[in-house]
Design an enzyme around this catalytic site. Structure first.
Site, mmCIF file in Angstrom:
data_model
loop_
_atom_site.group_PDB
_atom_site.id
_atom_site.type_symbol
_atom_site.label_atom_id
_atom_site.label_comp_id
_atom_site.label_asym_id
_atom_site.label_seq_id
_atom_site.Cartn_x
_atom_site.Cartn_y
_atom_site.Cartn_z
ATOM 1 C CG HIS A 91 -68.177 71.673 -28.444
ATOM 2 N ND1 HIS A 91 -69.330 72.291 -28.813
ATOM 3 C CD2 HIS A 91 -67.582 72.205 -29.456
ATOM 4 C CE1 HIS A 91 -69.423 72.771 -29.826
ATOM 5 N NE2 HIS A 91 -68.342 73.188 -30.255
ATOM 6 C CD GLU A 94 -64.188 74.979 -28.676
ATOM 7 O OE1 GLU A 94 -64.041 75.703 -29.677
ATOM 8 O OE2 GLU A 94 -63.987 73.666 -28.958
ATOM 9 C CG HIS A 95 -68.741 77.605 -28.213
ATOM 10 N ND1 HIS A 95 -69.581 78.057 -29.414
ATOM 11 C CD2 HIS A 95 -67.978 76.480 -28.736
ATOM 12 C CE1 HIS A 95 -69.336 77.358 -30.188
ATOM 13 N NE2 HIS A 95 -68.809 76.039 -29.993
ATOM 14 C CD GLU A 171 -70.030 73.880 -33.268
ATOM 15 O OE1 GLU A 171 -69.091 73.460 -33.312
ATOM 16 O OE2 GLU A 171 -70.370 74.990 -32.089
#
Length: 465
Positions: A91, A94-95, A171
C-alpha cells in the site's frame, strides 16, 4: 472449475493459432511476442492477448461503440505477500509510485491526465495491486505512457517517502475513526489471526512508521517484475497499437527485461488455516453498533462459487433478501444489513453485517443466527433460487456496461484464474445451479462455527459465540 492453465499461453477455444511464431529464450520465455484472440463475444468486443518476451501480458477488449478507454496495470502482489516487518509495504508503494519518475514529477503525472479530462487512481488488495486511468479514446497513448512510466520507473525519493508516510498514517487514523470499516478488519483478524490475510492492507502505525526507503525499494524491484504484471485495456482501441505503445513505454525500464514465462496465477494450496470461532469486541463509544457474524468460506476456484453467489443473494444480497426483509423491513431494527462472500486463492469468507442501535444488537444477532440456522436446515425454495440466479446474471451483465468493469474483468481473469470465461459461459454456469446445489452448500457452510466481531459501546463479556 474455471480452467487454470499452467502453460504460458492458454489454448484458444476456437483453435486460432498464434499470430506470430515464437522461439524460446534462455530463461524459458519466448523471444517474440505471441498474440491470440481469446473471444469475440456477442455481448462485448473482441478480446486479444499478447505475451511479450519479458513475460508481460497485454489484454484488450475492443469496443468501437465507446468513446473512452480504461487502461490498467495489475500487479500480482498484495498485502498477503508481505512479511511481518513489511506490513503495509504494498500500500505504501501504491502511494509512492505517483510521486515521480525520471520523466515526470508528481504534478506532471496528475496534470497531464487531468488536462485531457481523464482520471487516474490505484488500489491495493490482499492479493493484487492495480493502477488505472480512464481517458477519451484519442488520449490513450498519453495514458499508456504516463501509467507505464510511473509503475515501471518510479524514483521513490527519500523526501517523498517521508511525505507519504505522514499521509498513510493519517489514512490509518481516519480508518480507525470509521467503525463501519473497522469491524470488517476486526472480523478478518478474528478468522485468520496472524496469517498475512488477517493483517490490515494499510499496515499499522507500528509497521509503517519505521519502514525504510530501502525496504520499500526492495519490495518494489523484487515484486514488480514483468512476469507478475498484466496490462488490460477496454474501449475504443486497436490491440496492435496498444501493444506497440506499451512496448515503447517500458523500453529501457526494469520491465524491459530478459525473456521469461508469465507467472502462473496464485496457487490454491496449501489451504489457509483459520482460527477457531471466537468473539472479538472493540469497545468504542459509538452511537451505532457494528457487528459481523461469519465463518470461513470457499476459495475462488471452488466449483460451488456459483451456488454461493445465489445463496448470498437470497440471504442478504438485496432489498428482497431474507435478512433485509426480516431485520429492516418487518422489524425496523437496522438501517444496513447484508451478507457477503470474499474469496481468495486458497480460502474465503462468508459473513453477515449489520449496523444498529447498541440496545438492539442482541435481537439483531438472534434473528440473524435463527435465519442462518433455518436456511441450513430447510434450504431455499425453488422460487428463491430462481430469483438469486436472476440477480447474479443481471448484476454481472449490467456491470459490464462501462469500460472500467470490462478492463477489470480482463485483468482478473488473467491474473486470478489464468483464463477468461466468456460471458455466455458464465451465464450458463449460473443457470446450471440447482436448488440441491444451493441447499447442500447452505447446510454445510451455514452450520460452521461462527466468529463474531463487534465495534461499539460493549466489553468482551457482553457476547458469546
Amino acid at each position: 472449475m474455471s480452467r487454470a492453465f499452467s502453460a504460458p499461453f492458454p489454448p484458444d477455444r476456437r483453435g486460432v493459432a498464434p499470430s506470430r511464431a515464437a522461439g524460446v529464450g534462455r530463461s524459458g520465455g519466448t523471444t517474440r511476442a505471441v498474440t491470440r484472440t481469446l473471444s469475440d463475444d456477442p455481448l462485448g468486443g473482441t478480446v486479444r492477448r499478447t505475451v511479450l518476451p519479458s513475460g508481460l501480458r497485454v489484454l484488450t477488449e475492443a469496443i468501437p461503440a465507446m468513446r473512452s478507454v480504461s487502461f490498467g496495470i495489475w500487479v500480482a502482489v498484495g498485502s498477503r505477500d508481505e512479511t511481518g516487518p513489511q506490513a503495509g509495504a504494498a500500500h505504501f508503494l501504491e502511494h509512492l509510485l505517483f510521486k515521480g519518475t525520471n520523466k515526470r514529477n508528481a504534478l506532471e503525472i496528475s496534470s497531464q491526465i487531468e488536462a485531457v479530462g481523464g482520471e487516474t487512481n490505484a488500489f491495493t488488495t490482499k492479493e493484487y495491486t492495480c493502477y488505472y486511468a480512464r481517458v477519451l479514446d484519442e488520449d490513450l497513448p498519453l495514458a499508456i505512457d504516463v501509467m507505464c512510466d510511473l509503475v515501471a520507473d518510479s524514483l521513490l525519493e527519500p523526501a517523498d517517502v517521508e511525505t507519504e508516510r505522514g499521509v498513510i498514517l493519517e489514512e490509518i487514523a481516519m480508518h480507525d475513526d470509521e467503525p463501519g470499516d473497522e469491524v470488517h478488519d476486526l472480523f478478518v483478524q478474528a478468522v485468520y489471526g496472524d496469517h498475512p490475510l488477517g493483517r490490515l492492507i494499510s499496515g499499522t502505525a507500528e509497521t509503517v512508521t519505521p519502514m525504510t526507503r530501502r525496504q520499500i525499494q526492495s519490495f518494489y524491484r523484487g515484486r514488480y517484475t514483468a512476469p507478475q504484471i498484466v496490462i488490460a485495456a477496454a474501449g475504443n482501441l486497436d490491440h496492435a497499437t496498444v501493444v506497440k505503445l506499451v512496448r515503447q513505454a517500458v523500453r529501457g525500464t526494469p520491465l524491459d527485461s530478459d525473456p521469461a514465462t508469465p507467472a502462473p496465477h496464485r496457487a490454491a494450496t496449501p489451504a489457509v488455516r483459520t482460527k477457531p470461532a471466537t468473539t472479538v469486541v472493540e469497545p468504542k463509544e459509538t452511537e451505532q453498533a457494528h457487528v459481523i457474524l461469519g465463518c470461513p468460506g470457499i476459495d475462488r476456484l471452488d466449483e460451488r462459487r456459483f451456488a454461493l453467489g445465489v445463496l448470498n443473494n437470497v440471504l442478504g444480497g438485496g432489498m428482497s433478501s431474507r435478512l433485509f426483509q426480516e431485520i429492516r423491513e418487518q422489524r425496523g431494527l437496522a438501517y444496513s444489513v447484508y451478507s457477503y462472500a470474499s474469496q481468495y486463492a486458497d480460502t474465503g469468507l462468508f459473513a453477515v453485517y449489520a449496523g444498529c442501535a447498541p440496545g438492539k444488537v442482541d435481537e439483531v444477532l438472534a434473528l440473524t443466527r435463527a435465519e442462518l440456522a433455518r436456511v441450513a436446515a430447510a434450504g431455499l425454495t425453488e422460487a428463491e433460487v430462481a430469483r438469486g440466479k436472476g440477480m447474479s446474471k443481471g448484476s454481472f451483465v449490467l456491470g459490464l456496461e462501462d469500460t472500467g468493469s470490462r478492463m477489470s474483468r480482463l485483468a482478473k481473469g488473467e491474473l486470478l484464474y489464468g483464463d477468461l470465461m466468456p460471458v455466455d459461459e458464465l451465464l450458463r454456469r449460473v443457470d446450471e445451479v440447482t436448488v440441491e446445489d444451493v441447499n447442500v452448500l447452505a447446510a454445510e457452510l451455514l452450520s460452521r462455527p461462527m466468529s463474531l466481531a463487534v465495534v461499539g459501546p460493549f466489553g468482551e463479556g457482553d457476547f458469546a459465540v
